[in-house]
Scaffold this active site. Structure first.
Site, short mmCIF file in Angstrom:
data_model
loop_
_atom_site.label_atom_id
_atom_site.label_comp_id
_atom_site.label_asym_id
_atom_site.label_seq_id
_atom_site.Cartn_x
_atom_site.Cartn_y
_atom_site.Cartn_z
N ASP A 86 -7.07 2.15 7.81
CA ASP A 86 -5.78 2.83 7.96
C ASP A 86 -6.02 4.33 7.83
O ASP A 86 -7.16 4.79 8.00
CB ASP A 86 -4.75 2.31 6.94
CG ASP A 86 -5.13 2.62 5.49
OD1 ASP A 86 -6.17 3.27 5.25
OD2 ASP A 86 -4.37 2.20 4.59
N ARG A 118 -4.12 -4.44 7.69
CA ARG A 118 -5.16 -3.46 8.05
C ARG A 118 -6.35 -4.14 8.72
O ARG A 118 -6.90 -3.64 9.70
CB ARG A 118 -5.63 -2.71 6.80
CG ARG A 118 -4.65 -1.67 6.30
CD ARG A 118 -5.22 -0.91 5.14
NE ARG A 118 -5.26 -1.68 3.91
CZ ARG A 118 -6.20 -1.58 2.97
NH1 ARG A 118 -7.24 -0.77 3.15
NH2 ARG A 118 -6.13 -2.29 1.87
N ASP A 171 0.82 -1.21 0.00
CA ASP A 171 0.00 0.00 0.00
C ASP A 171 0.86 1.26 0.00
O ASP A 171 1.95 1.28 0.58
CB ASP A 171 -0.91 0.03 1.23
CG ASP A 171 -2.04 -0.99 1.15
OD1 ASP A 171 -2.33 -1.47 0.04
OD2 ASP A 171 -2.64 -1.28 2.21
N TYR A 192 6.11 -8.19 8.84
CA TYR A 192 5.79 -6.77 8.94
C TYR A 192 6.02 -6.26 10.36
O TYR A 192 5.93 -7.03 11.32
CB TYR A 192 4.31 -6.51 8.62
CG TYR A 192 3.86 -6.88 7.24
CD1 TYR A 192 3.86 -5.93 6.21
CD2 TYR A 192 3.40 -8.16 6.95
CE1 TYR A 192 3.43 -6.26 4.94
CE2 TYR A 192 2.97 -8.50 5.67
CZ TYR A 192 2.98 -7.55 4.68
OH TYR A 192 2.55 -7.87 3.41
#
Length: 238
Positions: free
Chosen positions: A100, A192, A58, A86
């Protein structure tokens, strides 16, 4: 494969024969922006050449994007299937429609009751094979249309759950309202959604406030090129 700095070549140092570049994507760049910049730089020495990325990241996230060049583009699906890692910053107290900061806050929630013990219990619900609903602001197709296109028009979007594998979640920091997690997961996992669902599991609301992809398979962010570095290397050597 041979190597040229941090570029892995299939044969010699010929990009057309196949190469893999590991890039640390900057904030607000799309994965396509990264590919396009590299493609333009390669034109000097190769003219028209195939370039593609192995997995979208993203715009509001940073970190590892694998870029395949030449014949190595045939292996994009293989790279996409590799395990991801992550570091996610999740902020409690507000939710957003996109889960987000792409969209504005839509609801406010109490979070003073959330402590580390609560978080430890909650994250365990998301370890292993889980059913996860992708965000409505995502590239998943619904009735042949990208879900985010419908969501941005204000249409109601009915998302279907999918099975994903979350191998590990580690709480790196818990200084409410901000929590930082290290997450190791399979292809197709939406961090997310995990951020949104964690808030609900704690009896609150939350959103993903920052995300960095630190690893894809064996490719680590500490070994990745910054964009200015890779462009400089290509310009100097082509």
């Amino acid at each position: 494969m041979s190597e040229w700095g941090n570029i892995c070549f299939r044969e010699g140092d010929d990009f057309r024969a196949g190469a893999v570049l590991v890039v640390d994507k900057p904030l607000r760049w799309t994965s396509f922006d990264v590919v396009n910049k590299i493609r333009i730089s390669l034109r000097k020495g190769y003219g028209k050449i195939k370039v593609g990325h192995a997995g979208t990241l993203d715009p509001l996230a940073t970190g590892v994007v694998i870029v395949c060049v030449g014949k190595e583009t045939k292996k994009i699906e293989e790279y996409m299937g590799q395990e991801k890692e992550y570091v996610a910053e999740i902020t409690f107290g507000h939710t957003t429609p996109s889960y987000d900061l792409e969209t504005s806050f839509d609801e406010e929630f109490p979070y003073k009751h959330v402590d580390r013990e609560c978080l430890e219990r909650a994250v365990q619900q998301f370890v292993g094979e889980i059913e996860q609903f992708p965000p409505s602001y995502s590239a998943v197709r619904v009735d042949g249309v990208r879900a985010y296109e419908k969501a941005r028009r204000g249409d109601e979007v009915e998302m279907k759950s999918r099975k994903v594998m979350v191998r590990e979640i580690e709480i790196l920091k818990a200084e409410l309202p901000v929590v930082e997690l290290r997450i190791v997961c399979s292809k197709g996992t939406y961090i997310r959604s995990l951020a949104h669902d964690l808030g609900k599991a704690c009896g609150s609301g939350s959103h993903l406030s920052a995300l960095r992809r630190t690893r894809v398979g064996d490719f680590k962010v500490e070994d990745a090129f910054k964009m200015d570095e890779i462009i400089g290397v290509l310009q100097e050597n082509l």
